[in-house]
Design a protein around this motif. Structure first.
Motif, mmCIF file in Angstrom:
data_model
loop_
_atom_site.group_PDB
_atom_site.id
_atom_site.type_symbol
_atom_site.label_atom_id
_atom_site.label_comp_id
_atom_site.label_asym_id
_atom_site.label_seq_id
_atom_site.Cartn_x
_atom_site.Cartn_y
_atom_site.Cartn_z
ATOM 1 N N LEU A 182 0.850 -1.180 0.000
ATOM 2 C CA LEU A 182 0.000 0.000 0.000
ATOM 3 C C LEU A 182 0.887 1.231 0.000
ATOM 4 C CD1 LEU A 182 -2.777 1.313 0.115
ATOM 5 C CD2 LEU A 182 -2.682 1.131 2.610
ATOM 6 N N LEU A 183 0.760 2.050 -1.046
ATOM 7 C CA LEU A 183 1.528 3.284 -1.179
ATOM 8 C C LEU A 183 0.616 4.461 -0.862
ATOM 9 C CD1 LEU A 183 3.250 2.366 -4.555
ATOM 10 C CD2 LEU A 183 3.932 1.721 -2.254
ATOM 11 N N ASN A 184 1.187 5.639 -0.796
ATOM 12 C CA ASN A 184 0.386 6.808 -0.440
ATOM 13 C C ASN A 184 -0.575 7.233 -1.546
ATOM 14 O OD1 ASN A 184 2.472 7.537 -2.116
ATOM 15 N ND2 ASN A 184 2.661 9.599 -1.281
ATOM 16 N N ASP A 185 -0.377 6.714 -2.781
ATOM 17 C CA ASP A 185 -1.277 7.084 -3.875
ATOM 18 C C ASP A 185 -1.780 5.887 -4.677
ATOM 19 O OD1 ASP A 185 1.091 6.369 -5.001
ATOM 20 O OD2 ASP A 185 1.153 8.007 -6.460
ATOM 21 N N SER A 186 -1.352 4.682 -4.330
ATOM 22 C CA SER A 186 -1.737 3.525 -5.112
ATOM 23 C C SER A 186 -1.533 2.255 -4.297
ATOM 24 C CB SER A 186 -0.921 3.451 -6.420
ATOM 25 O OG SER A 186 0.468 3.464 -6.117
ATOM 26 N N PHE A 187 -1.932 1.116 -4.898
ATOM 27 C CA PHE A 187 -1.798 -0.187 -4.259
ATOM 28 C C PHE A 187 -1.189 -1.145 -5.278
ATOM 29 C CE2 PHE A 187 -3.622 -4.441 -3.310
ATOM 30 C CZ PHE A 187 -3.014 -4.633 -2.072
ATOM 31 N N TRP A 250 -5.149 -3.844 7.417
ATOM 32 C CA TRP A 250 -5.239 -3.481 6.010
ATOM 33 C C TRP A 250 -6.376 -2.493 5.749
ATOM 34 C CZ3 TRP A 250 -2.019 -3.644 2.195
ATOM 35 C CH2 TRP A 250 -1.010 -4.593 2.136
ATOM 36 N N LEU A 251 -7.540 -2.746 6.320
ATOM 37 C CA LEU A 251 -8.667 -1.841 6.095
ATOM 38 C C LEU A 251 -8.385 -0.459 6.660
ATOM 39 C CD1 LEU A 251 -11.669 -4.244 6.844
ATOM 40 C CD2 LEU A 251 -10.774 -3.545 4.627
ATOM 41 N N GLU A 252 -7.766 -0.392 7.859
ATOM 42 C CA GLU A 252 -7.417 0.902 8.433
ATOM 43 C C GLU A 252 -6.359 1.610 7.600
ATOM 44 O OE1 GLU A 252 -6.223 0.069 12.385
ATOM 45 O OE2 GLU A 252 -8.265 -0.179 13.171
ATOM 46 N N ALA A 253 -5.414 0.836 7.075
ATOM 47 C CA ALA A 253 -4.367 1.448 6.245
ATOM 48 C C ALA A 253 -4.953 2.037 4.965
ATOM 49 C CB ALA A 253 -3.297 0.408 5.910
ATOM 50 N N PHE A 254 -5.871 1.304 4.325
ATOM 51 C CA PHE A 254 -6.519 1.837 3.129
ATOM 52 C C PHE A 254 -7.292 3.119 3.448
ATOM 53 C CE2 PHE A 254 -6.056 -2.396 1.078
ATOM 54 C CZ PHE A 254 -5.588 -1.967 -0.141
ATOM 55 N N GLU A 255 -8.013 3.114 4.555
ATOM 56 C CA GLU A 255 -8.794 4.295 4.917
ATOM 57 C C GLU A 255 -7.883 5.485 5.196
ATOM 58 O OE1 GLU A 255 -12.216 5.623 8.173
ATOM 59 O OE2 GLU A 255 -11.330 3.604 8.223
ATOM 60 N N LEU A 256 -6.791 5.243 5.920
ATOM 61 C CA LEU A 256 -5.852 6.319 6.225
ATOM 62 C C LEU A 256 -5.194 6.862 4.955
ATOM 63 C CD1 LEU A 256 -4.176 8.014 8.229
ATOM 64 C CD2 LEU A 256 -2.580 6.115 8.344
ATOM 65 N N ALA A 257 -4.795 5.941 4.053
ATOM 66 C CA ALA A 257 -4.134 6.389 2.819
ATOM 67 C C ALA A 257 -5.063 7.261 1.986
ATOM 68 C CB ALA A 257 -3.678 5.178 2.011
#
Length: 714
Positions: A182-187, A250-257
């Motif tokens: 998970l990157l700051n602008d993409s996955f 993972w879900l929290e990371a996606f939401e934060l990103a």
């Protein structure tokens, strides 16, 4: 011969096209071409053996070279690791500078208060700071194969990563083990390499922008647990975590990103003071492009440069998504061509400054190509109705995108599936000849239409033309197998086989109109079965001659009345004997035996069937069969005369022999010359050997004239 052929093929000015053209002009029929092809294959095998010997002779040198390459590869990995550590050390030293200033060349280092705010936000959720994420992303070069285009963006950072199992969205079966980044602008998704190559453990699969990515939580039902779904047009992927904690992270990371990306998109333009404290790309020793120009105030995104990019270029990715969703592929391809022309005409500084935008547009173009390829791929849920132009739309668009070879391959596979589907729709009920007529009327026009469409869509493309020739030969081979299965059966008569073979030969000439002649290949596919049928028919005729000879009493035939004579005249007229007046006496008697009449009908019918089937290479084989059959009948006549058993019927026997030689044999010779345009020597030999039978027992020695020069034979 092989030395001459090898010198000719290895000559400095050798041209394959000229060589093949001269070869086809100098050879006659497909048999010579096949022989020449075998010689070339033998030369190729000899060359391969010679190359193998050279490889074996230098085997140790190959091994040493492979070892050196392996050592060099490991040293390059070590050098890359050292450069990464040195860069991390320089960044750390600059952050701890007593004067607070930072040397130019390191981008992405923010002001302390901005960086502290960013680290505070991220640390609350994932405990990963921005610079650390950048270091971890750079380190992926040593782990993930093929991710250079992902890491080269200097504004990206790695937020979270972990191992997961990908599931099939349709049946929830495990597809394989993957690792997500998970990157700051993409996955990014990478698959595990079964065989490690150095430090490489993963193979790059795909990169999805967070803007168009939807993350959906999946409830734990049955065997599917700890999974979530990623939806992006036009793909859907299901990933399963090891436990509930990993899934939650993972879900929290996606939401934060996504939250951080939204805040970054709506944040105001940095002040001049911030711009002055940022770092110039021109002095970055780790930048891949050393020709990046120096821009004052160092931000790399000044208003002047931003104004050099038109608004439509920035909106290309979104516009292409809309066009693909609306299935307006023509507009999408036109936009891709327009964008490509823009990047080709842009300066290197503009291209480097908007590298991320270009990568995003390139990913959309790849998605468009994949959608167009799916239009051509064959699947059970797609309809196969329509002609070649139904698929040429996607083929033309793929050609405009620079993927002509893939488009040609998919087009030919689509045509193969469509041809197979159409042939299956034909029912095999009824007579064999009727079924063969239907499939030949479908197959050869279908192949011809495909060739015309290939020429229209791929003009002057020799690769596609060669692919079509190979495809046509394979399809003709499949057609030949289907033809043999239905025609050459135990219940098929020679007449049925001859009619079916004649249908195929006549319809195959349609391919000559598009410059493709596969008649010799088709005949070679059928020659073995045709010759077997002719041999079987020969044995049956010879057996019938023997049986009729045992029952032959050399008595004329009584047809009872004039209606019987009329039917007899019609029967002989059907096999080509027009006049019977010289054979009829006493109104209803015929001066021929039933054996002679039956043989004449059977022989001339067999002759017509035999002339329909063979090619020029089989003429000698057919002439031998025709000679053996007629010779067997004449030997029966000769044995009857020599036996002395039928001395009272000698004149009648001579009249039957005269009918066989002067009427039946002459008619057969005339039909052969009409088909082949040259006389057959086997008939002349028969006439020379048995002419004495037709002349009241006096053996004569004379020159036999061909029917073309002596019309009295007919």
């Amino acid at each position: 011969m092989s030395d001459l052929l090898s010198r000719k093929l290895g000559a400095p000015g050798f041209s394959a096209e000229i060589y093949v053209k001269e070869l086809t002009q100098s050879t006659v029929g497909g048999h010579d071409l096949l022989q020449h092809r075998q010689k070339i294959q033998a030369l190729s095998e000899e060359t391969n053996q010679y190359l193998k010997k050279n490889v074996y002779q230098n085997y140790m040198q190959f091994i040493e070279t492979a070892k050196e390459i392996s050592y060099l590869e490991s040293e390059m990995y070590q050098l890359s690791h050292l450069l990464t550590e040195q860069r991390s050390l320089i960044v750390t030293l600059l952050e701890n500078s007593l004067l607070g200033d930072k040397a130019p060349g390191l981008r992405g280092v923010e002001k302390p208060e901005i960086k502290a705010k960013f680290n505070a936000e991220v640390a609350v959720n994932l405990n990963v700071n921005n610079q650390e994420g950048r270091k971890r992303l750079t380190a992926l070069l040593e782990k993930v194969e093929g991710c250079a285009n992902v890491v080269e963006s200097l504004t990206r950072t790695l937020i979270h990563e972990g191992d997961m199992v990908e599931l099939d969205p349709s049946d929830n079966c495990a597809v394989g083990r993957v690792r997500g980044f998970l990157l700051n602008d993409s996955f990014m998704i990478a698959s595990w390499l079964p065989n490690k190559r150095g430090n490489m453990r993963y193979q790059y699969q795909a990169l999805y922008e967070l803007e168009g990515l939807a993350v959906i939580n999946i409830r734990d039902l049955g065997p599917v647990k700890y999974a979530f779904k990623l939806m992006m047009f036009p793909d859907t992927r299901v990933l399963q975590c090891a436990n509930s904690n990993d899934k939650k992270e993972w879900l929290e990371a996606f939401e934060l990103a996504k939250q951080l990306k939204n805040k970054k998109d709506v944040s105001p333009t940095p002040s001049e003071e911030t711009k002055d404290n940022s770092y110039d790309d021109a002095f970055n020793p780790f930048a891949e492009d050393e020709n990046l120009p120096y821009i004052p105030n160092g931000s790399g995104s000044s208003p002047e440069v931003a104004e050099s990019i038109p608004d439509w270029v920035i909106e290309v990715a979104d516009d292409m998504d809309v066009y693909v969703a609306q299935r307006d592929f023509e507009e999408a391809v036109s936009l891709a061509e327009k964008t490509r022309a823009f990047w080709d005409g842009a300066s290197s500084s503009v291209v480097n400054l908007h590298r991320d935008l270009r990568l995003k547009i390139d990913s959309r173009i790849r998605q468009l190509s994949e959608v167009l390829m799916n239009e051509l791929r064959v699947s059970p849920d797609k309809s196969l109705q329509g002609g070649p132009r139904a698929a040429s739309r996607a083929v033309l668009l793929l050609s405009r995108l620079g993927q002509a070879s893939q488009a040609c391959d998919l087009f030919l596979k689509h045509r193969s599936a469509l041809l197979k589907h159409n042939l299956r729709q034909l029912k095999t009920e009824g007579a064999t000849t009727l079924y063969i007529k239907r499939i030949t009327s479908l197959f050869f026009p279908f192949v011809a239409d495909t060739g015309r469409e290939i020429s229209r869509v791929f003009p002057k493309n020799k690769v596609c033309a060669s692919a079509f020739v190979v495809w046509s030969r394979n399809e003709v081979g499949k057609f030949g197998n289907n033809f043999r299965k239905h025609v050459f059966t135990s219940g098929s008569t020679l007449t049925t086989v001859a009619e079916c073979v004649a249908l195929v030969r006549n319809h195959s000439e349609q391919l000559i109109e598009i410059g493709l002649d596969l008649t010799f290949y088709l005949e070679s596919e059928l020659r073995g079965q045709v010759e077997r049928c002719l041999r079987d028919a020969r044995e049956k005729l010879l057996e019938s001659i023997k049986l009729r000879a045992l029952e032959d009493k050399w008595r004329p035939v009584n047809l009872v009345n004039k209606s019987g004579i009329a039917r007899f005249a019609d029967d002989l007229s059907e096999i080509g004997i027009a006049s019977i007046h010289s054979l009829v006496y006493d109104e209803c008697w015929v001066a021929l035996t039933s054996n002679t009449i039956n043989f004449s009908k059977a022989y001339l019918t067999f002759l017509d069937d035999a002339l329909k089937m063979p090619s020029a290479d089989s003429n000698i084989f057919v002439d031998e069969i025709l000679h053996d059959i007629f010779q067997a009948q004449l030997k029966h006549v000769e044995s009857s005369l020599r036996s002395g058993k039928y001395k009272g019927e000698a004149k009648f026997i001579h009249k039957n022999a005269s009918f066989l030689i002067h009427t039946v044999l002459s008619l057969a010779q005339h039909r052969v010359e009409e088909v082949r345009l040259h006389p057959s020597p086997s008939f002349a030999k028969l006439r020379a050997d048995f002419e004495w039978l037709a002349n009241d027992g006096k053996k004569i020695i004379s020159t036999i004239k061909s029917p073309a020069s002596d019309q009295s034979f007919i």
